[in-house]
Design a protein around this motif. Sequence first.
Motif, PDB file in Angstrom:
ATOM      1  N   ALA A 163       1.673 -25.626  18.977  1.00 34.23           N
ATOM      2  CA  ALA A 163       1.562 -24.464  18.095  1.00 34.23           C
ATOM      3  C   ALA A 163       0.109 -24.162  17.749  1.00 34.23           C
ATOM      4  CB  ALA A 163       2.361 -24.707  16.811  1.00 34.23           C
ATOM      5  N   ALA A 164      -0.721 -25.201  17.663  1.00 35.14           N
ATOM      6  CA  ALA A 164      -2.129 -25.014  17.304  1.00 35.14           C
ATOM      7  C   ALA A 164      -2.995 -24.696  18.507  1.00 35.14           C
ATOM      8  CB  ALA A 164      -2.661 -26.270  16.615  1.00 35.14           C
ATOM      9  N   GLY A 165      -2.449 -24.871  19.733  1.00 36.87           N
ATOM     10  CA  GLY A 165      -3.250 -24.720  20.932  1.00 36.87           C
ATOM     11  C   GLY A 165      -2.731 -23.645  21.865  1.00 36.87           C
ATOM     12  N   PHE A 166      -2.931 -23.871  23.171  1.00 34.09           N
ATOM     13  CA  PHE A 166      -2.530 -22.910  24.196  1.00 34.09           C
ATOM     14  C   PHE A 166      -1.977 -23.699  25.383  1.00 34.09           C
ATOM     15  CE2 PHE A 166      -2.630 -19.837  27.524  1.00 34.09           C
ATOM     16  CZ  PHE A 166      -2.655 -18.581  26.941  1.00 34.09           C
ATOM     17  N   PRO A 167      -0.635 -23.854  25.488  1.00 32.10           N
ATOM     18  CA  PRO A 167      -0.055 -24.584  26.616  1.00 32.10           C
ATOM     19  C   PRO A 167      -0.271 -23.830  27.926  1.00 32.10           C
ATOM     20  CG  PRO A 167       1.517 -24.320  24.807  1.00 32.10           C
ATOM     21  CD  PRO A 167       0.376 -23.407  24.528  1.00 32.10           C
ATOM     22  N   TRP A 168      -0.425 -24.579  29.012  1.00 31.37           N
ATOM     23  CA  TRP A 168      -0.616 -23.953  30.324  1.00 31.37           C
ATOM     24  C   TRP A 168      -0.039 -24.858  31.413  1.00 31.37           C
ATOM     25  CZ3 TRP A 168      -3.751 -26.903  33.537  1.00 31.37           C
ATOM     26  CH2 TRP A 168      -4.570 -27.834  32.897  1.00 31.37           C
ATOM     27  N   ILE A 184      -7.845 -22.170  24.422  1.00 30.38           N
ATOM     28  CA  ILE A 184      -7.508 -23.154  23.382  1.00 30.38           C
ATOM     29  C   ILE A 184      -6.684 -22.551  22.251  1.00 30.38           C
ATOM     30  CG2 ILE A 184      -9.355 -24.794  23.877  1.00 30.38           C
ATOM     31  CD1 ILE A 184     -11.050 -23.473  21.739  1.00 30.38           C
ATOM     32  N   THR A 185      -6.649 -21.228  22.142  1.00 28.50           N
ATOM     33  CA  THR A 185      -5.718 -20.526  21.251  1.00 28.50           C
ATOM     34  C   THR A 185      -5.423 -19.186  21.913  1.00 28.50           C
ATOM     35  OG1 THR A 185      -7.347 -19.309  19.929  1.00 28.50           O
ATOM     36  CG2 THR A 185      -6.825 -21.561  19.204  1.00 28.50           C
TER      37      THR A 185
END
Length: 377
Positions: free
Chosen positions: A67-72, A211-212
Amino acid sequence: MASQLRVLVHGGGIGGLTLAIALARRGHTVEIAELRGELEALGVGIIQPSNALHVMREISVLDDCLAAGFPWEVLTIADPAGNALARIPQPRMGDAPAGNGIPRPALARVLGAAATAAGAKIRFSATVTELTDDGAGVDVTLSDGSSGRWDLVVGFDGIGSPLRTRLYGDRYTPEYTGFANWRVTVPRLPQVRGVVMATAGKEAKALLTPITDDSMYLGAVFAEAEDFRPDPERAHEQLAERLTMFSGPVAEALTTATDPAAVVYSRISQVTVEAPWHVGRVALAGDAAHASAPQLAQGAAMAVEDAVVLAESLDAHDGVPAALAAWEERRRPRALWVQALSRAVLKQETGGETTPEEDDLLKIGVPGAAHVLVEPY
């Protein structure tokens, strides 16, 4: 190990907080001694590969990290103009995503909140000033004047580890590789939805990591003199000067890097503690024991693996000495393999001369390493 332990963790970084969460949730008494005055981590973003995310699931903070980051899921290899040369799906460990980019301060907040909620106590502006291990326990005095007796002391205190110096003197000091990492946080470009690695042969490599939803970081590695430091008034311009061979998204990202203070410069050094990572009831883990180059994005992943495996070993073995021996036997081969391959890839990418042993390591390649590292640790 059935009895409740008293454990002092020296260092409140990613690995130390992970260990504190894992142990406190098992009912152990845990205290963290953190030199800084808060957990607001320095730096830009960090890549959490799938094995690191698997650890985050084990300590029940995976959803918070995502939730705090950026999944890829996909690594894109691009030419200097940003044209995609290959799109490589990254392997997963269990059902964790292939990767997650996250701001370091956000990760520190997630882990700090979880450690506190689990019952761990954090002492800020505190470091070890006196330490005596009598075999049955460790008596410690901290710089804030507090003292206590502990069953185990673990140094997750980084590449410059004061605890390592206490144990081994100057036998194991950081070795500068000749290269340094430049990073800066910029607005995320819409097309950057996973890690983009733009390469200009041996001349340069630039990494764009989301990262977001709104931000990403631009990273690049260059050979630098050991005494070089960026000009605080024009660090962003010095970074741009090193990346003139790139157009496309890298060049576009550089146009938004206008604050020299936002540029984070760090020399790439290694530490290998060849002696045992524990002396009596005092242990070293993470970068304090096996710091490596960032080429595999596995530095923090190795630290959090160290943490959960140590917690598991304390569960599985009678007595702290036996648990530490079993933990190191399990962790040393994997961590030192990552370190050696990371150094070899650094040399390969920058035109350095590799040894025959490093040439053998390089046969697996970075994609091969990614598949190995999503195997159980």
